[in-house]
Design a protein around this motif. Structure first.
Motif, mmCIF file in Angstrom:
data_model
loop_
_atom_site.group_PDB
_atom_site.id
_atom_site.type_symbol
_atom_site.label_atom_id
_atom_site.label_comp_id
_atom_site.label_asym_id
_atom_site.label_seq_id
_atom_site.Cartn_x
_atom_site.Cartn_y
_atom_site.Cartn_z
ATOM 1 N N VAL A 92 61.327 95.867 168.990
ATOM 2 C CA VAL A 92 62.281 95.383 168.848
ATOM 3 C C VAL A 92 62.697 94.846 170.089
ATOM 4 O O VAL A 92 64.112 94.205 169.951
ATOM 5 C CB VAL A 92 63.051 96.692 169.709
ATOM 6 N N VAL A 93 61.713 94.155 171.149
ATOM 7 C CA VAL A 93 62.103 92.552 171.432
ATOM 8 C C VAL A 93 62.454 91.932 170.671
ATOM 9 O O VAL A 93 63.810 91.256 171.764
ATOM 10 C CB VAL A 93 60.789 92.609 172.297
ATOM 11 N N LYS A 94 62.050 91.220 170.276
ATOM 12 C CA LYS A 94 62.034 90.443 169.339
ATOM 13 C C LYS A 94 63.770 90.364 168.481
ATOM 14 O O LYS A 94 64.604 89.066 168.411
ATOM 15 C CB LYS A 94 61.423 89.546 168.069
ATOM 16 N N LEU A 135 69.984 88.743 169.557
ATOM 17 C CA LEU A 135 71.050 89.483 169.124
ATOM 18 C C LEU A 135 71.516 88.721 170.555
ATOM 19 O O LEU A 135 72.719 88.999 170.911
ATOM 20 C CB LEU A 135 71.593 91.138 169.150
ATOM 21 N N GLY A 136 70.894 87.468 171.572
ATOM 22 C CA GLY A 136 71.281 87.731 172.533
ATOM 23 C C GLY A 136 71.687 88.507 173.855
ATOM 24 O O GLY A 136 72.428 88.633 173.983
ATOM 25 N N PRO A 170 71.874 83.101 176.670
ATOM 26 C CA PRO A 170 73.139 83.293 175.611
ATOM 27 C C PRO A 170 74.068 82.663 176.309
ATOM 28 O O PRO A 170 75.126 82.328 176.146
ATOM 29 C CB PRO A 170 73.184 84.808 175.606
ATOM 30 N N GLY A 171 74.347 82.609 178.158
ATOM 31 C CA GLY A 171 75.393 82.899 178.739
ATOM 32 C C GLY A 171 76.537 83.416 178.443
ATOM 33 O O GLY A 171 77.656 82.715 178.488
ATOM 34 N N ARG A 172 76.397 84.867 178.017
ATOM 35 C CA ARG A 172 77.737 85.416 178.154
ATOM 36 C C ARG A 172 77.905 86.173 179.836
ATOM 37 O O ARG A 172 77.053 85.577 180.771
ATOM 38 C CB ARG A 172 77.297 86.818 177.231
ATOM 39 N N ALA A 186 63.937 84.659 176.458
ATOM 40 C CA ALA A 186 65.138 85.269 176.136
ATOM 41 C C ALA A 186 65.297 85.495 174.868
ATOM 42 O O ALA A 186 65.603 86.073 174.311
ATOM 43 C CB ALA A 186 66.357 83.603 175.940
ATOM 44 N N ARG A 187 63.926 84.512 173.527
ATOM 45 C CA ARG A 187 63.743 84.982 172.154
ATOM 46 C C ARG A 187 63.313 86.399 172.390
ATOM 47 O O ARG A 187 63.359 86.870 170.716
ATOM 48 C CB ARG A 187 63.072 84.221 171.609
#
Length: 385
Positions: free
Chosen positions: A49-51, A56-57, A69-71, A122-123
């Motif tokens: 589920v990590v990737k 999903l960011g 993602p910069g959210r 991040a990915r």
């Protein structure tokens, strides 16, 4: 459930925030809920589920640049709440990866270090861990015994860490060590000679997660391994505050899931020819749960808005971490009581959540530590020693 948002807290969230919540909730419903009982029973962390989380960011989602993602802080909190409604272990992965390991690199690393690690992290292609706690020092990191000694070509790292999430599956470890110039952070590839990670088991809590003992047996690091911006305990503490912030939201996710579980159960379960929910004592329990979830969620939203505005102080994070963990674990235990004997099975979530929250309540500062942070704030007298 619509009738559970009695204060209409959804009105405090923007359309984008609500959309994110629905997206993460759908992911939890599809990927975590159907599997979590088996994962917990088998003490299995689903690396696959990590990737998916990266896509999903959700990894380093509050960080900007370098593929992150910069959210906003509130959006990050909402995601943490939904993930922990699935399971604390899955939310903890996102916290260790993003709030601890990635934040350390993003905040204190060199440009080369950021470009090397952050996009892959991040990915979800690169997993990181964060080595601060030691076998003899959890709440008092100033007494850490892990040491890095400078050499002509770099550093030699020796010592041990304990309760380090993800370490056995990580490719890079952020390790904090004492040096002649104070506490410094290092990026340690986990395949380097002298580094070992041993999974801690068996556990009664956070079973769908990984925690490890680390040992550094004369690990030789190049000069480029040091995080250049982090000097002293301010470095790791800045990362801990990011993780503590996420817990404020996450704990309410576990509480909400437990409440919704037993609300449904009590409406369907018959005792003495009427549903459990028809009894005054059951209604009292449900109302007390709802009140604390609503208050805790309001606290999380307010804290998040302050964080986005740049006005949030560490002592305010302690308010949320202390309160929401303390109330969430009580809610989960009371929910288990409504379930009766059925509540000790993995068919129902509250006892699993309560067991997990024993860990959440302990890490990133125990109740006692956050109590004394607040006590020092209101009296002006530090009482840690």
């Amino acid at each position: 459930m619509a009738n559970s948002d009695v204060l209409n807290l959804d009105a405090l969230l923007t359309a984008d925030e609500l959309e994110l919540r629905d997206t993460v909730r759908a992911f939890v419903d599809a990927r975590i809920r159907p599997n979590i009982a088996a994962w917990y029973e088998d003490a299995f962390f689903p690396v696959e589920v990590v990737k998916e989380m990266g896509a999903l960011g959700l990894l380093g989602m509050h960080l900007t640049g370098y593929g992150c993602p910069g959210r906003s802080a509130v959006e990050y909190g909402i995601a943490e709440m939904e993930l922990e409604a699935g399971d604390s272990g899955l939310r903890t992965f996102v916290s260790v990866q993003g709030s601890l390991a990635m934040t350390a690199i993003h905040k204190w690393g060199s440009e080369e270090q950021k470009n090397t690690y952050l996009p892959g992290m991040a990915r979800g292609e690169v997993i990181g861990c964060f080595g601060l706690t030691e076998p003899t020092a959890g709440s008092d990191p100033s007494s850490m015994a892990t040491r890095a000694v400078r050499t002509e070509t770099g550093w030699v790292l020796s010592g041990a860490k304990r309760w380090i999430g993800l370490a056995s599956i990580a490719q890079v470890a952020v390790v904090w060590a004492s040096t002649e110039e104070g506490v410094r952070g290092f990026l340690v590839p986990t395949d380097i000679e002298g580094f070992s990670a041993t999974v801690i088991e068996p556990k009664l809590s956070m079973r769908a997660s990984i925690q490890c003992d680390l040992k550094f047996d004369g690990v030789r690091l190049p000069a480029s391994a040091i995080l250049p911006g982090a000097k002293g305990l301010r470095g790791p503490f800045s990362c801990l505050n990011e993780a503590r912030y996420g817990i404020i939201w996450g704990a309410m996710g576990a509480a909400r899931d437990s409440y919704e579980c037993v609300l449904k159960y009590s409406l369907e379960r018959l005792q003495f020819d009427k549903p459990l929910a028809a009894y005054q004592l059951t209604q009292q329990k449900l109302v007390n749960m709802l009140l604390e979830i609503q208050k805790g969620t309001l606290l999380a939203i307010h804290t998040g808005r302050m964080k986005d505005a740049g006005t949030l102080e560490p002592v305010q994070i302690s308010v949320g971490k202390l309160n929401n963990c303390r109330e969430a674990i009580k809610i989960c235990r009371d929910a288990r009581a409504i379930l009766g004997g059925n509540g000790i099975t993995l068919d129902y979530s509250p006892l699993r959540h309560a067991n997990n929250l024993e860990s959440v309540r302990t890490y990133e500062g125990t109740d006692e530590v956050h109590t004394l942070i607040l006590g020092s704030h209101i009296t002006g007298i530090p009482a840690f020693r």
